[in-house]
Design a protein around this motif. Structure first.
Motif, PDB file in Angstrom:
ATOM      1  N   ILE A   1     -54.258  57.026  28.481  1.00 25.79           N
ATOM      2  CA  ILE A   1     -53.767  56.801  29.849  1.00 25.79           C
ATOM      3  C   ILE A   1     -54.308  55.484  30.397  1.00 25.79           C
ATOM      4  N   PHE A   2     -55.582  55.193  30.117  1.00 28.17           N
ATOM      5  CA  PHE A   2     -56.181  53.937  30.597  1.00 28.17           C
ATOM      6  C   PHE A   2     -55.484  52.729  29.981  1.00 28.17           C
ATOM      7  N   LEU A   3     -55.277  52.769  28.655  1.00 24.66           N
ATOM      8  CA  LEU A   3     -54.608  51.661  27.991  1.00 24.66           C
ATOM      9  C   LEU A   3     -53.175  51.497  28.491  1.00 24.66           C
ATOM     10  N   ALA A   4     -52.506  52.633  28.730  1.00 19.64           N
ATOM     11  CA  ALA A   4     -51.131  52.569  29.233  1.00 19.64           C
ATOM     12  C   ALA A   4     -51.088  51.967  30.637  1.00 19.64           C
ATOM     13  N   SER A   5     -52.120  52.223  31.434  1.00 19.14           N
ATOM     14  CA  SER A   5     -52.138  51.687  32.802  1.00 19.14           C
ATOM     15  C   SER A   5     -52.404  50.191  32.835  1.00 19.14           C
ATOM     16  N   LYS A   6     -53.078  49.665  31.805  1.00 20.16           N
ATOM     17  CA  LYS A   6     -53.400  48.243  31.772  1.00 20.16           C
ATOM     18  C   LYS A   6     -52.307  47.397  31.131  1.00 20.16           C
ATOM     19  N   ALA A   7     -51.526  47.970  30.236  1.00 23.68           N
ATOM     20  CA  ALA A   7     -50.487  47.200  29.545  1.00 23.68           C
ATOM     21  C   ALA A   7     -49.283  46.979  30.461  1.00 23.68           C
ATOM     22  N   ARG A   8     -48.546  45.901  30.202  1.00 23.93           N
ATOM     23  CA  ARG A   8     -47.372  45.589  31.017  1.00 23.93           C
ATOM     24  C   ARG A   8     -46.110  46.280  30.503  1.00 23.93           C
ATOM     25  N   HIS A   9     -46.084  46.617  29.215  1.00 23.64           N
ATOM     26  CA  HIS A   9     -44.955  47.355  28.617  1.00 23.64           C
ATOM     27  C   HIS A   9     -43.627  46.621  28.802  1.00 23.64           C
ATOM     28  N   THR A  10     -43.635  45.319  28.657  1.00 23.74           N
ATOM     29  CA  THR A  10     -42.409  44.552  28.888  1.00 23.74           C
ATOM     30  C   THR A  10     -41.309  44.938  27.902  1.00 23.74           C
ATOM     31  N   LEU A  11     -41.652  44.952  26.608  1.00 24.21           N
ATOM     32  CA  LEU A  11     -40.652  45.314  25.594  1.00 24.21           C
ATOM     33  C   LEU A  11     -40.209  46.758  25.754  1.00 24.21           C
ATOM     34  N   PHE A  12     -41.164  47.621  26.070  1.00 27.33           N
ATOM     35  CA  PHE A  12     -40.840  49.039  26.251  1.00 27.33           C
ATOM     36  C   PHE A  12     -39.867  49.226  27.407  1.00 27.33           C
TER      37      PHE A  12
END
Length: 450
Positions: A239-250
């Motif tokens: 959850i922490f890593l997901a909150s920090k990433a921008r997920h542009t491609l996703f």
């Protein structure tokens, strides 16, 4: 043409009725084949089984359609939560009464997916920025009080520590998954009372899941705690890593397939849900803990997507959950409800109102700690009633106790019956309390004096 069937030693698929623990469950694959030529249909022994499954599926689909129609029909007279109709219709057509629907491996598996999806939605809809601080602290403190009081009451009602824990965990739960749609339909989900109820529900669902995993994992308390902390740590890191990433491609892939057959968002939801549910089961924890964590993880992962896309995804998630899987869970709960064990035992029957009263005292009264500042007594009563509303956890934990022989079928049915009554009565009474309070606060226009 080739078919296959997945079963366990009990003849049923693993699911929430087996409390999400796969240790000790022997799984076998039974294959049987039917050649397209040279084999008569009468030679296939599974035809009666398939006919029974087909009838049950059609009737369950019919009940899923009939339930919202019944809600609309009675809406002007009394507002009854949809889940109540789903459960009652399941009881009516199930083995306890008419016997038109039989519980099957396939419907039980769909019900397990429905329960998992219900907890996924609960985790996904919690806005931790709203409940952090005072609401979360007070709701957690209230839940700890409820747990201690529930286990104490369990010792008075049951002769063994295991039975006491089963009863205590059931009595300290709050049906957040069932309350969120009710609050949303009533327009209360973002109100101060709705935020307080969300905090209560988060504590009242996440807390019992931890208790179930600790006490009934098949390990000693020390190793069970270590495994649980390991799972929480892994989920927290994700959850922490997901909150920090921008997920542009996703996010771009989600947007590109939002209205195509690719449906990347929905497929990603099912992937995250499956991974965390399976991980929790492999670790010997309850599968609902993984489902709840998956909902939180998805909310964080999709938080930075365009708002328009998030709303479309939420609509699709509601369609999958409340249009398909969740109704099957509640209808299947009614089908599996042992009405005979309840009505044949006067002591079990008298326990239903007792458990309803205990839900109000043990879970409802401590829930008032989470009331917003300067709440009126009517608002506190409403929060007490919302906090005392419990069903999914009650169904899950009593199934564990019944399957392992910790509690009798009568006590299990009495607890589930009390949970159904709480879902039927408490939200309705709570909403009326809130409506009366709002009407009281509306100033009465003064007539102009000529």
């Amino acid at each position: 043409m080739r078919f296959f069937l997945l079963v366990d030693n009990s003849g049923r698929l693993p699911g929430h009725r087996h409390h999400g623990v796969i240790e000790g469950v022997a799984v076998a694959l039974e294959y049987f084949s039917v050649e397209a030529a040279g084999v008569e249909a009468a030679e296939v022994p599974e035809v009666p089984l398939m006919q029974g499954l087909s009838t049950s599926l059609v009737l369950i689909a019919l009940l899923a359609v009939a339930a919202p129609l019944a809600v609309r029909l009675l809406d002007r007279v009394v507002k009854v939560p949809l889940v109540v109709f789903e459960i009652v219709l399941g009881i009516l057509l199930g083995p306890s009464m008419l016997g038109w629907i039989e519980s099957t491996q396939f419907t039980d598996t769909l019900a397990d997916f429905g329960l998992a999806m219900l907890f996924f939605v609960a985790g996904n809809e919690i806005d931790f920025s709203d409940i952090r601080g005072r609401p979360a602290i007070r709701a957690s403190a209230g839940w700890l009080i409820s747990l201690a009081a529930g286990v104490g009451a369990g010792f008075l009602l049951a002769p063994t520590p295991e039975a006491a824990v089963i009863i205590g965990v059931a009595l300290c739960s709050t049906a957040l998954g069932a309350l969120l749609p009710i609050l949303r339909d009533a327009g209360e989900s973002r109100s101060p009372m709705g935020i307080a109820v969300t905090a209560l529900g988060a504590a009242g669902e996440f807390g019992p899941l931890i208790a179930i995993s600790l006490f009934f994992s098949g390990r000693q308390l020390g190793p069970a705690t270590a495994v649980l902390l390991g799972f929480v740590l892994l989920a927290g890191i994700a959850i922490f890593l997901a909150s920090k990433a921008r997920h542009t491609l996703f996010h771009s892939q989600v947007t590109r397939t939002l209205h195509t057959s690719g449906q990347f968002a929905v497929r990603s939801i099912m992937f995250i849900l499956t991974v965390l549910v399976v991980l929790s089961m492999v670790l010997g924890l309850d599968m609902l803990l993984g489902a709840f964590a998956a909902g939180v993880l998805w909310k964080v992962a999709i938080a930075r997507a365009p708002e328009r896309d998030r709303k479309v995804i939420e609509t699709k998630l509601d369609a999958v959950a409340f249009g398909f899987l969740v109704p099957i869970f509640f209808i299947d709960t009614g089908i599996d409800f042992d009405l005979g064990a309840l009505t044949s035992s006067p002591s079990a029957l008298t326990m239903v109102p007792l458990f309803v009263l205990l839900l109000l005292i043990i879970r409802g009264l401590p829930s008032m700690l989470a009331a917003p500042p300067r709440s009126t007594f009517a608002e506190k009563r409403a929060i007490m009633l919302f906090g005392a509303t419990g069903l999914p956890i009650i169904v899950a934990v009593t199934a564990i106790g019944r399957d392992q022989g910790f509690i009798s079928s009568g006590i299990s049915s009495a607890l589930v019956g009390a949970g159904m009554l709480s879902v039927l009565l408490f939200p309705l009474l709570a909403l009326r309390q809130g409506q009366r309070e709002r009407q009281r606060r509306i100033p009465v226009p003064q007539e102009e004096v000529p």
